[in-house]
Each structure stands twice: as structure tokens, then as C-alpha cells.
Design a protein around this motif. Sequence first.
Motif, mmCIF file in Angstrom:
data_model
loop_
_atom_site.group_PDB
_atom_site.id
_atom_site.type_symbol
_atom_site.label_atom_id
_atom_site.label_comp_id
_atom_site.label_asym_id
_atom_site.label_seq_id
_atom_site.Cartn_x
_atom_site.Cartn_y
_atom_site.Cartn_z
ATOM 1 N N PRO A 67 36.670 32.362 124.506
ATOM 2 C CA PRO A 67 37.191 31.732 123.290
ATOM 3 C C PRO A 67 38.465 32.385 122.761
ATOM 4 O O PRO A 67 39.368 31.698 122.294
ATOM 5 N N VAL A 68 38.546 33.703 122.863
ATOM 6 C CA VAL A 68 39.762 34.402 122.413
ATOM 7 C C VAL A 68 40.942 34.016 123.308
ATOM 8 O O VAL A 68 42.047 33.744 122.825
ATOM 9 N N MET A 72 44.407 32.013 122.102
ATOM 10 C CA MET A 72 45.755 32.539 122.343
ATOM 11 C C MET A 72 46.598 31.521 123.091
ATOM 12 O O MET A 72 47.786 31.336 122.786
ATOM 13 N N LYS A 73 46.006 30.848 124.052
ATOM 14 C CA LYS A 73 46.730 29.830 124.817
ATOM 15 C C LYS A 73 47.196 28.691 123.899
ATOM 16 O O LYS A 73 48.371 28.282 123.935
ATOM 17 N N PHE A 74 46.280 28.193 123.075
ATOM 18 C CA PHE A 74 46.625 27.058 122.213
ATOM 19 C C PHE A 74 47.659 27.458 121.158
ATOM 20 O O PHE A 74 48.544 26.666 120.821
ATOM 21 N N SER A 75 47.554 28.683 120.652
ATOM 22 C CA SER A 75 48.556 29.153 119.691
ATOM 23 C C SER A 75 49.928 29.276 120.342
ATOM 24 O O SER A 75 50.951 28.956 119.742
ATOM 25 N N SER A 76 49.951 29.754 121.590
ATOM 26 C CA SER A 76 51.211 29.872 122.321
ATOM 27 C C SER A 76 51.861 28.500 122.508
ATOM 28 O O SER A 76 53.074 28.338 122.322
ATOM 29 N N PHE A 127 46.777 38.332 119.496
ATOM 30 C CA PHE A 127 45.371 38.625 119.793
ATOM 31 C C PHE A 127 44.549 38.687 118.505
ATOM 32 O O PHE A 127 43.471 38.075 118.400
ATOM 33 N N GLN A 128 45.029 39.417 117.525
ATOM 34 C CA GLN A 128 44.284 39.567 116.275
ATOM 35 C C GLN A 128 44.111 38.223 115.574
ATOM 36 O O GLN A 128 43.046 37.933 114.998
ATOM 37 N N ASN A 129 45.134 37.392 115.637
ATOM 38 C CA ASN A 129 45.044 36.065 115.039
ATOM 39 C C ASN A 129 43.993 35.228 115.762
ATOM 40 O O ASN A 129 43.205 34.505 115.129
ATOM 41 N N ALA A 130 43.967 35.323 117.097
ATOM 42 C CA ALA A 130 42.989 34.561 117.873
ATOM 43 C C ALA A 130 41.564 34.994 117.557
ATOM 44 O O ALA A 130 40.663 34.166 117.409
#
Length: 221
Positions: A67-68, A72-76, A127-130
Motif C-alpha cells: 500500500p505504501v 507513492m506511485k499514485f502521488s508521483s 514516503f512519509q506522505n504515503a
Amino acid sequence: MADSGKTSREAAPAAKVDLKKSLDSYQAKRGEFRTLDVPDMQYLMIDGHGDPNVSPEYVAALAALYPVAYKMKFSSKRELARDYVVPPLEGLWWAADMESFTVGRDKSQWDWTMMLMVPEWLDRAAFQNAVALVDEKDAPERLADVRFETLSEGTCVQTLHVGSYDDEAPVLAEMHDDVIPARGFVMRGIHHEIYFSDPRKVAPERMRTLLRQPVEPASFA
């Protein structure tokens, strides 16, 4: 001609990057042992112990890791317009008695760190946001155990194993006992595997696994 609603100046969406195809460190051939310098790479990591086939700890580890990685992928993709394929699962494996890993294959004695590589354009803040986003709803049991670290391996010998995980022993014996000493190296660091095949979808005899061992010149040992 009908108006498509798009102008000629609109940029096409960026292609999705598949790092396992573009990075040299993910390249290996069956029956060929490569010596290469692996660059520092950043990963999501989580640790555990025991047989991954029967360990609830292993299942919980993956349930926290993926899930993390996908957040991260979707945020990128959304925030940076940089989309990518989540890289394959990787694992560092060792045991207090390494013969239980390389020869006896006593999985109950194994320690492991499971990993998913993170592209170099994402950082600790991403990372922290994810993690925070995953934690908002139905947080996995081991979410707090996922960490973001850089792995430095340097010079390595690696090859591609085709077959079941339980059939790796002869390939590892050849790498450890023949290839590495013949090239003037000794082993250092931790055995590393990269899983190119999904065991839920691929027959055991067709699974593709990259086997990697960090090394150093024998004169340095």
C-alpha cells in the motif's frame, strides 16, 4: 472533420517507466554470472523471520509494504506527472547458520528483509506522505515497521535462476564456491533476490528470480 477537443500544442502524457527494464542492475541471464557495480538504490523495507510460506509475519509484511508503494506511485503520477510500474518484490535473506539457507534450506531459521525499490526522484517526504495516507483508513498491522532506506551493495555477482525457489541451492553453490573465488572475490553483505514472476500466476518451473551476492576482492578480506 469533427473537433477532437484537443489542440496540437497539448503535450502527450508521459510514458510509464518500467525500471526493471531500464536499469542495468536488473538485467541477468540464465547460466551467466555477471560481475557489476550496483549503484546505491532506495527502498521501502520491512524485516521478519521464518518460513515465508507459512509465516503470518511474512503475509503481514507484504500487506504493509505494497500500500505504501502504490500511494507513492499514485502521488508521483498526480503531483509530478511521472508514472512508473511498481518494481518487483525483492528480498535480503540470511541466517545465523548460513548452511541452513544455502544447503539445508531450513526456512524456519531464515531472517529476511522484503523490499520494493523507490525511483530516485522520490524522497523521504514522499514516503512519509504515503504512510500518512495509508494510515488514514484500514492501516495495515505492520505499517509502522515499513522504513525508507538506501541500500549500498557496490560490486556484486548475479545471475538469473529459472525454476522454483527450492531449486536455487545448486545455482547458489556454483556462485559461492566456484564463480566468486575464481574471479578473485570473497562474499560480503547479504544474499539478495529479485522476483520477476508472480508465484500465484506462474508455474514453479518457469519462475524467474535474480540471485545477487555482494563481493569484495579477496585481498581486502
